[in-house]
Enzyme design. Sequence first.
Site, PDB file in Angstrom:
ATOM      1  CB  SER A 260      -0.882   0.001   1.243  1.00 30.42           C
ATOM      2  OG  SER A 260      -0.078   0.207   2.389  1.00 30.42           O
ATOM      3  CE  LYS A 261      -0.713   6.995  -3.266  1.00 29.73           C
ATOM      4  NZ  LYS A 261      -1.982   6.503  -3.819  1.00 29.73           N
ATOM      5  NE  ARG A 262       0.640   2.182   7.949  1.00 23.61           N
ATOM      6  CZ  ARG A 262       1.439   2.679   8.882  1.00 23.61           C
ATOM      7  NH1 ARG A 262       1.655   3.972   8.964  1.00 23.61           N
ATOM      8  NH2 ARG A 262       2.047   1.879   9.745  1.00 23.61           N
ATOM      9  CB  SER A 264       5.132   2.648  -0.931  1.00 24.21           C
ATOM     10  OG  SER A 264       4.324   1.651  -1.514  1.00 24.21           O
ATOM     11  CB  ALA A 265       5.551   6.132   3.014  1.00 22.79           C
TER      12      ALA A 265
END
Length: 499
Positions: A260-262, A264-265
Site C-alpha cells: 500500500s501507499k503507507r 511504500s513510504a
Amino acid sequence: MTNMTQIKPARTRFAPSPTGRTHLGGARTALYDYLLARQTGGQFILRLEDSDRKRYVPGAEEELMRSLHWLGLEWDEGPDIGGPFGPYRQSERKDIYQEVARQLIERGHAYYCFCTPERLEKVRQEQIKNKQNTRYDGTCRGLDPEDGARRVANGERHVVRFKMPNQGSITVHDYVRGDITVENSNLDDMILVRSDGLALYHLAAMVDDQLMKITHVIRTVEWLPTFPLHAHIIRAMGWEEPIFVHPSVFLKPSGKGKMSKRESAEALKDGYSIFIGDMEPLGYLPEGIVNWAALMGWSYDGSTEFFTMPDLIEKFSLDHLNPSPAAINFSKLDHFNGLHIRSLTTPDLARRVKPFFEAQGYTVDDVTLLRVTPLIQERMVTLDDGPVTAGFFFKEEVSPQPEELIGKDMSPAESSQAAQKAYELLASLPDITKDTAEEPMRQLAEQLELSTGQLFGILRVAVTGQKVSPPLFESMEIIGKDKVLERVRTAIDLLNALA
RNA sequence: GCCCCCAUCGUCUAGGGGACCAGGACGCAGCCCUUUCAAGGCUAAAACGCGAGUUCGAAUCUCGCUGGGGGCACCA
C-alpha cells in the site's frame, strides 16, 4: 527444410495505464514480456491504456518510459516510436473500439444501456442491503435493438454492455494455472463502452491485442476474475485467442496483502522502494533489480540464481512460472545488487558510482576513483555505499573522533607513542605503498609488542577517519605519503591532548 | 457476502507417485580466512497447513477443511 519445432516469434505487450508510478510488479511483467519477445525473435510492444482520462497523471508516462529504459527493456513499437499497428495509445483509438462494439451489438452479443449512474448506484446499494451480489439488474438487456439504436441516434446518453449468456459456462485457459471454468451466471453484463464513447479496458485491450497481433498476454492475476469476460468478447468476435499468462501478484514483505501507499513510504525510510524511479538514486543497479524481479515467480533450475539479461533471454520460460503470490524480500534484492556490483568491471563500476560521490559533495577525479574502486567493490551493497566507505579519499583532511584513535586495550599515551613510531617509519620510506609499508609495519607492531590489529587500527582511524575502511596500506598508497604523514601527525596531537 | 486463484524452511524457490529421514538461495547463528568491514569458504538451525481417500508406496493424484491472496466501478 525448416525445423518443425522452431519457436514462433512472440509479440508481447506491456500495457500499463499512466495513472501512477511504475512499480516492481509492472516491471516484472514488462520484463517477462521483453524476455519472451527477445528469446523468440519477436516484438515487445509498449501500449498506453489511458482510456480513462480522468485518472491521467501528468508525468506518469515519462517516468514509465524512463524506468523501462533504465531497466534495459527496450520496446519495438510504442507511443513514442510508433509502429505498424498504431496508434499505441488507447485514447487515440476510440473509433476502432466503437466499430467493434457496433459489431458486437449487431451480432447480439452486446446492447445499448440507458441506465443512469445514479440509478445503478441505487440498485447496487439495495443489493448490498439485501446481501445480494452487486450486479447489473438487466433493465436494458431486453430492449429492442432497433429501439435502442433510435434512442442513440437521438443523442440519448448511453453505454454499451456485454450481453452475457445467462446459461452455461465458459472454460478459459491460463498458461500458469490451466483450465478454469466458471458459470456464466456468475458473470455480469459489464460495460464495454462508456457514455463518453470511450471503451473500457475489457473491450479496448481485447481489440488492441487482436489488432496488434499479440500472441501472449502477460498480466497479473488481478485480471483472472475478468478473464472469462475477455474470452467471451474474443469468441463473440470470432477472433483467435492469444495465450493468456497470469503471473501472481507481489505481496508486501510481511506477506499480508499488496503493497500500500503507507508501506511504500515505510520501505523508503529503510532505503527500499517498490518504485523503479526510486531505485537508481537509492543505489540499485538495473541488473540487480532485473535478476531479483525475474526470480520472484519464476525459477530456472532451482539452484542457479545469478542471471544477466542475456542469460534471462536465453533461459526464461513461461513453463516455470509459479502461480502462488510472492512476498517482496528486499534483503534478497541487496544480495543480488551486491552480486552484480562485484561482477562489474572496474571502469564500469567507477563510472556508475561517481555520481554518488558527487551527490555527497565530493570532487572526484577519475584517476583516483579508478584506483579506489577495486578497494570498495566487494564492500558495496548499493552504490550509495561508495561515499560512505571511501569518501575520505577525496577529502583534504579527515577528522577522526579522538577516542577512536585509541588502540584496543591501550591508553591514549601508548597509542600516541605507537603512532609516533609508525610516523617515523612511514616518513623514512621513499614512498608509501602496500609493498613498501606493510612488512616493515608488521615488524614494528611486533617490536612494540602490539597486535597488528592494535597498531593498524590506530593508523586506520588516523588516516581514514573511520574505524571501518578499505584495507589500510592500499588506502595509504592512494592517499599518498604527504597526506598520510599529515594525518598521522594530527592524530598524534589529538591523542596527546587526551593523555 | 459472492466469485476466482493459491498452499514446501521466516522469505524466494526445486520437486509432478518410489532416486526426498525433501535440494538451492536470502536472512539468521557458529567456525575458517583476516589489519577493520566486507567478500569468500565451511557448518548449523529451519518446511511438505490439517483430515480423509486412491496406491504396495503420496510433498507429489482426488475430495473436504483451514489458511492466505485476488476480484466484485461508466478504474486498469
